[in-house]
Design an enzyme around this catalytic site. Sequence first.
Site, mmCIF file in Angstrom:
data_model
loop_
_atom_site.group_PDB
_atom_site.id
_atom_site.type_symbol
_atom_site.label_atom_id
_atom_site.label_comp_id
_atom_site.label_asym_id
_atom_site.label_seq_id
_atom_site.Cartn_x
_atom_site.Cartn_y
_atom_site.Cartn_z
ATOM 1 N N LYS A 52 0.849 -1.199 0.000
ATOM 2 C CA LYS A 52 0.000 0.000 0.000
ATOM 3 C C LYS A 52 0.883 1.247 0.000
ATOM 4 C CE LYS A 52 -3.741 -2.588 1.999
ATOM 5 N NZ LYS A 52 -4.469 -3.066 3.161
ATOM 6 N N GLN A 96 -4.755 -1.801 9.200
ATOM 7 C CA GLN A 96 -4.553 -3.111 8.582
ATOM 8 C C GLN A 96 -5.196 -4.196 9.446
ATOM 9 O OE1 GLN A 96 -3.144 -3.698 5.507
ATOM 10 N NE2 GLN A 96 -3.845 -5.791 5.836
ATOM 11 N N ASP A 119 -11.077 2.336 3.178
ATOM 12 C CA ASP A 119 -11.373 0.910 3.004
ATOM 13 C C ASP A 119 -12.872 0.673 2.764
ATOM 14 O OD1 ASP A 119 -9.260 -0.861 2.931
ATOM 15 O OD2 ASP A 119 -8.988 -0.903 5.111
#
Length: 280
Positions: A52, A96, A119
């Site tokens: 990422k 995460q 997200d």
Amino acid sequence: MAELIDGKLISAQIKDECKEKVALLKEKGIEVTLAVIQVGEDPASSVYVNNKKKACEYIGANSLSYNLKEDSTQEELLKLIDDLNSDDKVNGILVQLPLPKHFDEDEVIRRINPDKDVDGFHPINVGRLSIGEKGFVSCTPAGIIQLLKRSNVEIEGKECVIIGRSNIVGKPMSMLMLRENATVTICHSRTKNLSEVTKRADILIVAIGKPKMIDASYVKEGAVVIDVGIHRPDPDSKKLCGDVDFESVEPVAGKITPVPGGVGPMTIAMLMSNLVNSVE
Ligand code: NAD
């Protein structure tokens, strides 16, 4: 012989489009910044986090890394999220997952400002998707829509069957296909006569988490087959496979995503797209 849907190529196109947008924003003096939080040192999570960060670098966005120790507390993590929520320089916040077992993931996700939730996991964004409002959409299903559109697959009016009803893939996928005017059926572990249902599909999206479960007996001739699964069947080998038995299905399908190189690369590309949109 099915036509391959090339996720590597399409994800590269999307990242290049993001790069152009970031450059235009920079000309106006606007920086794009993603904050990435990792708790603990799980090796798989570290790989994802690094990828990422690399993608941010590629598109010209800033990435801020926060590494909390495995034994840090829920309160410490929530405090960090609060600080990032109120930091105007931060456009997107990503925690995460999975978190170590002693964390309450739902509370953590709910703490992220929905307008920085790149997200797309916050219940507000899930709600926005289901009532057709603008908001962040979970990256993997958003990536699948791009794979279909950019491979000239017509969605409107088509029979779409999704296998899997998870919060990050199956459910948002169904909402997105509905938004594109497909007729949508969701199958799951309690579905009876699965192959009878899946054989109706013009577009079959498979997100089960079971290596090579879907073979040709589940697929209508000429169907578009999207394989979300990622597995390493043999821990010593570098070879990956999906939830679809590619060798069996490929001769029957009209179009198909390979594993690797299909859905996989789209997730990070769509994360970058969400990040840029958070500024725009
Ligand atoms: P999950 O385990 O949360 O959900 C699996 C779903 O499959 C459940 O809804 C369950 O009801 C259904 N299911 C299980 N067994 C079934 C059966 N025998 N018949 C019908 N339905 C069945 O999984 P998930 O998070 O949605 O992920 C699915 C797969 O996609 C996994 O292999 C995962 O690694 C992969 N994945 C890939 C990406 C990517 O970037 N490509 C992203 C997320 C998940």
